[in-house]
Design an enzyme around this catalytic site. Structure first.
Site, PDB file in Angstrom:
ATOM      1  N   GLU A   8       0.832  -1.216   0.000  1.00  0.00           N
ATOM      2  CA  GLU A   8       0.000   0.000   0.000  1.00  0.00           C
ATOM      3  C   GLU A   8       0.862   1.260   0.000  1.00  0.00           C
ATOM      4  O   GLU A   8       0.513   2.269  -0.599  1.00  0.00           O
ATOM      5  CB  GLU A   8      -0.933   0.006   1.217  1.00  0.00           C
ATOM      6  CG  GLU A   8      -1.997  -1.062   1.197  1.00  0.00           C
ATOM      7  CD  GLU A   8      -2.969  -0.899   0.040  1.00  0.00           C
ATOM      8  OE1 GLU A   8      -2.601  -1.275  -1.084  1.00  0.00           O
ATOM      9  OE2 GLU A   8      -4.072  -0.391   0.247  1.00  0.00           O
ATOM     10  N   THR A  64      -4.907   7.921  -5.511  1.00  0.00           N
ATOM     11  CA  THR A  64      -4.997   8.011  -4.049  1.00  0.00           C
ATOM     12  C   THR A  64      -4.088   9.126  -3.533  1.00  0.00           C
ATOM     13  O   THR A  64      -4.465   9.905  -2.662  1.00  0.00           O
ATOM     14  CB  THR A  64      -4.578   6.668  -3.399  1.00  0.00           C
ATOM     15  OG1 THR A  64      -5.336   5.634  -4.005  1.00  0.00           O
ATOM     16  CG2 THR A  64      -4.808   6.662  -1.916  1.00  0.00           C
TER      17      THR A  64
END
Ligand code: ADP
Length: 308
Positions: free
Chosen positions: A129, A182
């Site tokens: 991530e 993101t």
């Protein structure tokens, strides 16, 4: 012991309105597939990647990075080949990167006879991530690995709380075909909140968790409110307010941004309502001329699973 596994890696909704960076849930009807294979050649080798245009180099793919974090703490002397069949679009806001990073470490762990706990796998997957968004958040990887709803109670030390999953709860997720990275949608967030905003937000997080545990659908609906992130991030999503209003008017308990967007999720009691909600959300995007995908899903209580 088997040398190869084919697995389903679920899409996930993170944040869930009030639970920015701490709440997430795994979906059942949408996810990637992966094949993980034990090989004698050391390291992680991504040998196939279909469905999306993504890097296959180990250090540029989240599956490779998470896998290397796993190998770094394992006493296994060999390596793994990985095949990735993407069904989740990267940057859609339903945990595309998390599906790959969790799939890699979950599959590797199974093939080695499960030397690591699920919590440890979350830590490895968070390294993936970090590559995808610059931040090692756990709110997508935790539900993919534990299944169902999860709460990240603390990051230091990492403490993940699996939450009860109400039986009649269904998710509708619409993905307008625009890309928001993101990392970009993080940049526009403010870094400070007022005490007044904090009080509202943690009231709702508590209410949502209580509602999930007691299967109190009204309480779940009342708590699906986000005073902090949604007002800012929703600006990046065309038609957000109209989609949300139509979902609620069609019977959804609540509606918000999935992850960092642009996908929008709604929760409903029962599949019929979730389908009505899907229709109303689709109508909004049809009217304003934005292509979209839509998913209706029960809650995936199991998380990643083997497929034959
Ligand atoms: P999502 O919002 O669906 O979680 P993110 O925007 O967080 O997606 O992550 C997508 C980013 O991660 C993209 O920049 C993509 O290039 C990168 N990436 C690297 N490997 C993968 C992978 N195996 N699957 C998905 N995204 C990956």
């Amino acid at each position: 012991m088997k040398n190869e596994l084919r697995i389903f890696c679920p899409a996930t909704i993170a944040n869930i309105s009030c639970g920015f960076d701490v709440l997430g849930v795994a979906l059942d009807s949408v996810g990637d597939e992966m094949v993980i294979r034990k090989v004698s050649k050391k390291g992680i080798h991504i040998i196939k990647l279909e469905g999306q245009d993504l890097p296959m180099e180990t250090h540029k793919n989240v599956a490779g990075v998470a896998g290397m974090a796993f190998l770094g703490e394992s006493d296994y002397g060999g390596g793994f080949e990985i095949e990735i069949y993407k069904k989740i679009k990267a940057g859609s806001g339903i945990g595309s990167s998390a599906a790959s990073s969790t799939g890699a470490v979950w599959g590797m762990n199974q093939l080695l006879g499960r030397p690591f706990t699920t919590l440890k796998l979350v830590e490895f997957a968070m390294e993936g991530e970090k590559l995808a968004s610059g931040v090692a958040h756990a709110d997508n990887v935790a539900p993919a690995l534990f299944g169902g709803f999860t709460l990240v109670r603390s990051y230091e030390p990492l403490d993940i709380i699996p939450i009860h999953n109400p039986k009649e709860l269904f998710a509708t997720v619409i993905h307008p075909q625009i890309e928001i990275k993101t990392s970009d949608s993080r940049k526009i967030l403010k870094t400070n909140i007022t005490l007044k905003e904090g009080i509202k937000q943690w009231g709702n997080v508590g209410g949502l968790v209580a509602g999930l545990f007691t299967e109190d659908y009204d309480l779940i609906g009342r708590s699906l409110v986000d005073h902090i992130v949604e007002p800012i991030r929703s600006i990046l999503i065309p038609g957000f307010n109209e989609v949300k209003a139509s979902a609620i008017a069609s019977g959804a308990l609540g509606c918000g941004i999935s992850g960092s967007g642009p996908s929008i999720f709604a929760f409903s009691k029962g599949e019929d309502t979730a389908e009505k909600v899907a229709q109303s959300m689709k109508n909004v995007y049809k009217k304003i001329g934005i292509d979209h995908d839509i998913h209706i899903s029960k809650i995936n209580v199991e998380g990643i699973r083997k497929i034959n």
